[in-house]
Design a protein around this motif. Sequence first.
Motif: not given
Length: 256
Positions: A1-5, A38-42, A74-79, A249-254
């Motif tokens: 997974m690509r992580l945001p800088l 909070a994950g409300a990216f849009p 990153a939440a979609q695991d898409s570059d 993104v945090f949940q995926h990491f864990l």
Amino acid sequence: MRLPLAVLLVMQGAGGAPPPGPRMERPDLRAGLDTLYAGAFPIAAQYFADLSARDTADPAPVIFHAGALIWWAAAQDSDDFAAAAIDSLLDRAIALARAALPGVDHDFWLGTAIGYRARERELHGHAWSAAKDAKAMRDAYRRVLAADSSCVDCWLGLGLYTYGLARASAIARLVAKLIGLGSGDAGEGIAMLRRTATSGDLARIEATWVLASALRREAARDAEHRVELRAEAVALVSALAQRFPGNPVFQHFLKE
């Protein structure tokens, strides 16, 4: 997974007042950051688009709009998600930052925008242009610190720069040396990230996330300290996930 800088972003409010310093308290920024983390990216992306429409000369909300899209990707695991939009926003932000009056704000926002672009260029395989952008980012943040040594948030960008150089591929390190970037130092870079994660202002949450990502990478390399490094990374992100349980993104990491 690509992580945001990591991104250090401050926004200019409505009205014609002069732009505030990059670390001044801003309720509108805090609201936007809380929405993003909070994950409300849009919703966060639209929030910063609206802010940039209110002040078309301010590069900060344009950068943050791009940042929201990067987290969403990153939440979609898409570059490639929203890549064209991100590039367009960053080009606009860099132009706005360059048009600003010389000074700390000019250098801070120029470094931030170019640092974002360096991340995107590296992500899509453009090592040479990414390295040139990284150097420009480094120089801009160093100018900020020379004028204002209290900019703890600046160490996030410099920490990423120093750590990234140390862990770059052989080709990327060669490119870095050709344009005068140096060789980096992983331990020094992590110390810089830790400094912002501990004492930063606007960048504290972002720095905590980036620090955890770096520690996890180090755990994969360091068999002797793997357990401790991994445990610290998990503890850092667990705290973020507890505060922002809706951020995938945090949940995926864990779960990895």
